[in-house]
Design a protein around this motif. Sequence first.
Motif, PDB file in Angstrom:
ATOM      1  N   GLN A 335       0.957  -1.231   0.051  1.00 33.16           N
ATOM      2  CA  GLN A 335      -0.072  -0.010   0.035  1.00 33.16           C
ATOM      3  C   GLN A 335       0.807   1.316   0.011  1.00 33.16           C
ATOM      4  N   ALA A 336       0.776   2.004  -1.126  1.00 30.09           N
ATOM      5  CA  ALA A 336       1.800   3.165  -1.296  1.00 30.09           C
ATOM      6  C   ALA A 336       1.428   4.264  -0.151  1.00 30.09           C
ATOM      7  N   SER A 337       2.288   5.217   0.037  1.00 32.97           N
ATOM      8  CA  SER A 337       2.049   6.196   1.312  1.00 32.97           C
ATOM      9  C   SER A 337       2.670   7.423   0.946  1.00 32.97           C
ATOM     10  N   ASN A 338       2.924   7.466  -0.628  1.00 34.11           N
ATOM     11  CA  ASN A 338       3.723   8.809  -1.108  1.00 34.11           C
ATOM     12  C   ASN A 338       2.510  10.151  -0.868  1.00 34.11           C
ATOM     13  N   ALA A 339       3.212  11.232  -1.100  1.00 35.04           N
ATOM     14  CA  ALA A 339       2.635  12.436  -0.817  1.00 35.04           C
ATOM     15  C   ALA A 339       1.415  12.723  -1.699  1.00 35.04           C
ATOM     16  N   SER A 340       1.393  12.126  -2.863  1.00 34.22           N
ATOM     17  CA  SER A 340       0.254  12.569  -3.770  1.00 34.22           C
ATOM     18  C   SER A 340      -1.073  12.142  -3.540  1.00 34.22           C
ATOM     19  N   LEU A 341      -1.104  11.212  -2.386  1.00 34.05           N
ATOM     20  CA  LEU A 341      -2.318  10.396  -1.966  1.00 34.05           C
ATOM     21  C   LEU A 341      -3.083  11.612  -0.997  1.00 34.05           C
ATOM     22  N   CYS A 342      -2.448  12.609  -0.689  1.00 30.60           N
ATOM     23  CA  CYS A 342      -2.847  13.588   0.204  1.00 30.60           C
ATOM     24  C   CYS A 342      -4.147  14.124  -0.495  1.00 30.60           C
ATOM     25  N   SER A 343      -5.456  14.255   0.420  1.00 30.50           N
ATOM     26  CA  SER A 343      -6.565  14.800   0.042  1.00 30.50           C
ATOM     27  C   SER A 343      -6.880  16.036   0.464  1.00 30.50           C
ATOM     28  N   SER A 344      -5.902  16.552   1.305  1.00 34.34           N
ATOM     29  CA  SER A 344      -5.821  18.084   1.814  1.00 34.34           C
ATOM     30  C   SER A 344      -7.215  18.200   2.679  1.00 34.34           C
ATOM     31  N   CYS A 345      -7.402  16.990   3.605  1.00 38.24           N
ATOM     32  CA  CYS A 345      -8.288  17.129   4.533  1.00 38.24           C
ATOM     33  C   CYS A 345      -7.932  18.132   5.870  1.00 38.24           C
ATOM     34  N   GLY A 346      -6.930  18.179   6.011  1.00 39.52           N
ATOM     35  CA  GLY A 346      -6.472  19.078   7.114  1.00 39.52           C
ATOM     36  C   GLY A 346      -6.185  18.328   8.409  1.00 39.52           C
ATOM     37  N   LYS A 347      -6.470  17.227   8.686  1.00 40.72           N
ATOM     38  CA  LYS A 347      -6.500  16.483   9.897  1.00 40.72           C
ATOM     39  C   LYS A 347      -5.132  16.596  10.710  1.00 40.72           C
ATOM     40  N   CYS A 348      -4.186  16.249   9.616  1.00 38.28           N
ATOM     41  CA  CYS A 348      -2.725  16.258  10.107  1.00 38.28           C
ATOM     42  C   CYS A 348      -2.484  17.466  10.899  1.00 38.28           C
ATOM     43  N   GLU A 349      -2.710  18.767  10.332  1.00 37.29           N
ATOM     44  CA  GLU A 349      -2.115  19.930  10.814  1.00 37.29           C
ATOM     45  C   GLU A 349      -2.621  20.440  12.271  1.00 37.29           C
ATOM     46  N   ILE A 350      -3.952  19.824  12.701  1.00 34.98           N
ATOM     47  CA  ILE A 350      -4.475  20.182  13.743  1.00 34.98           C
ATOM     48  C   ILE A 350      -3.430  19.630  14.945  1.00 34.98           C
ATOM     49  N   HIS A 351      -2.825  18.530  14.785  1.00 36.53           N
ATOM     50  CA  HIS A 351      -2.195  17.869  15.675  1.00 36.53           C
ATOM     51  C   HIS A 351      -0.878  18.058  15.705  1.00 36.53           C
ATOM     52  N   CYS A 352      -0.271  18.956  14.853  1.00 42.38           N
ATOM     53  CA  CYS A 352       1.231  18.899  14.614  1.00 42.38           C
ATOM     54  C   CYS A 352       1.680  20.169  15.708  1.00 42.38           C
ATOM     55  N   PRO A 353       2.725  19.415  16.513  1.00 41.67           N
ATOM     56  CA  PRO A 353       3.022  20.483  17.721  1.00 41.67           C
ATOM     57  C   PRO A 353       4.097  21.479  17.068  1.00 41.67           C
ATOM     58  N   GLN A 354       4.742  21.162  15.839  1.00 43.74           N
ATOM     59  CA  GLN A 354       5.829  22.194  14.870  1.00 43.74           C
ATOM     60  C   GLN A 354       4.773  23.335  14.315  1.00 43.74           C
ATOM     61  N   LYS A 355       3.498  23.123  14.153  1.00 45.48           N
ATOM     62  CA  LYS A 355       2.946  24.097  13.420  1.00 45.48           C
ATOM     63  C   LYS A 355       3.272  23.921  11.996  1.00 45.48           C
ATOM     64  N   ILE A 356       3.653  22.722  11.343  1.00 45.59           N
ATOM     65  CA  ILE A 356       4.145  22.619  10.206  1.00 45.59           C
ATOM     66  C   ILE A 356       2.923  22.699   9.112  1.00 45.59           C
ATOM     67  N   GLU A 357       2.679  23.529   7.891  1.00 47.51           N
ATOM     68  CA  GLU A 357       1.771  23.694   7.085  1.00 47.51           C
ATOM     69  C   GLU A 357       1.785  22.529   6.123  1.00 47.51           C
ATOM     70  N   ILE A 358       1.347  21.206   6.888  1.00 49.28           N
ATOM     71  CA  ILE A 358       1.658  19.866   6.018  1.00 49.28           C
ATOM     72  C   ILE A 358       0.966  19.951   4.752  1.00 49.28           C
ATOM     73  N   GLN A 359      -0.191  20.348   4.511  1.00 47.61           N
ATOM     74  CA  GLN A 359      -0.832  20.117   3.410  1.00 47.61           C
ATOM     75  C   GLN A 359       0.183  20.995   2.284  1.00 47.61           C
ATOM     76  N   ASP A 360       0.486  22.196   2.482  1.00 48.02           N
ATOM     77  CA  ASP A 360       1.301  22.747   1.386  1.00 48.02           C
ATOM     78  C   ASP A 360       2.537  22.245   1.528  1.00 48.02           C
ATOM     79  N   GLU A 361       3.145  21.713   2.323  1.00 49.45           N
ATOM     80  CA  GLU A 361       4.484  21.107   2.129  1.00 49.45           C
ATOM     81  C   GLU A 361       4.405  19.631   1.330  1.00 49.45           C
TER      82      GLU A 361
END
Length: 387
Positions: A335-361
Amino acid sequence: MKYRINPKNNDKLSILGFGCMRFPRDEKEVEKQIIYAIENGVNYFDTAYIYPNSEAVLGRVLAKGYRDRVKIATKLPPYLIKKYEDFDKIFNEELSRLQTDRIDYYFIHMLSDVNTWHRLVNIGILRWIEEKKQKGQIINIGFSYHGGREEFISIIDEYDWEFCMIQYNYIDENNQASKSGLQYAAAKGLPVMVMEPLRGGKLVTNLPKEVYKIWDKAYLKRSPAEWAFRWIWNHPEVTVVLSGMNSMEMVEENIRAAAQAEANSFTKNDHELFNKVRIILNEKIKIPCTACNYCMPCPKGVDIPTVFSCYNDVEIEGKLMAKIKYLVQTSLKTQASNASLCSSCGKCEIHCPQKIEIQDELKNIVKKMEGFHYKPARFLIKKFMKL
């Protein structure tokens, strides 16, 4: 030579292991290096079915009276296993190449995810392992791993492994299996072998000038390689550190260091040196991800910490090697896990303690790491692995 005890079977293993992937072409020179290493206490030799000519060369040298003085580690490539008979086909060829009747430490090579293990189980690997262990042909069974921490822990929990191997060094303390993965494996009683202590030499030859100045001005005169090895040996959870030695100078230097290194021996000065090095290297890192995994799991299956780690490796490994690593660690899995699978749901950014803009990255990584060559390369490699 210092040794550490395998908690599973009380094997006394040299803290320096001889990695056999990068043998020089001159077999006489290889023989000199191997014999010198054995005579000076190295008793763990790591090779693999897919390392060109490596098993055969090692076998020819050890057959000259050295086999019983060492532990041989070699590996089974999962992608070459299509049916039950393939297990014996590859294993018997390895025994023949190595001129031995047993493998002391047998790896499932680059076990990338739990699904790959399940596929092998469905083919019959559990029965096969038991048969080989009863015959004394496989002494210990384990796996080698490249990838993120969560998958590593999942694989550990899938089977009663007897050892494992991870990539670990002072750059990868929070990458791949990471320090917490190392500690998890050790807490399970697993001896942990470490590969890539120098990142394929990059922690010796491809560092910023400022880092070399730190080592040059250190209170103890050690090479960048020795500092890197000693950092790993300082971890009591590590059993053996592999070095892909391909010159007598490297063999001698590493053996000298391995004769002195102890776990938990770092002083305050030692830790301060590495903190200074990390500050410099972190300035080169594109994304300040600490692989805390708070962003995981991704609903779409993106392995965010691993994706970020591969992207950050561009600064150390170079674009080509970083892209190859990205392809291997995120795309050549069940099961692939590469970046282009992102659907920009934003759930990841809510929990990032580094406040990384994960979707943009992730969108940027898709552009940089998944160019026009990406899909054709993935298709061809997967097709090859199915042959």
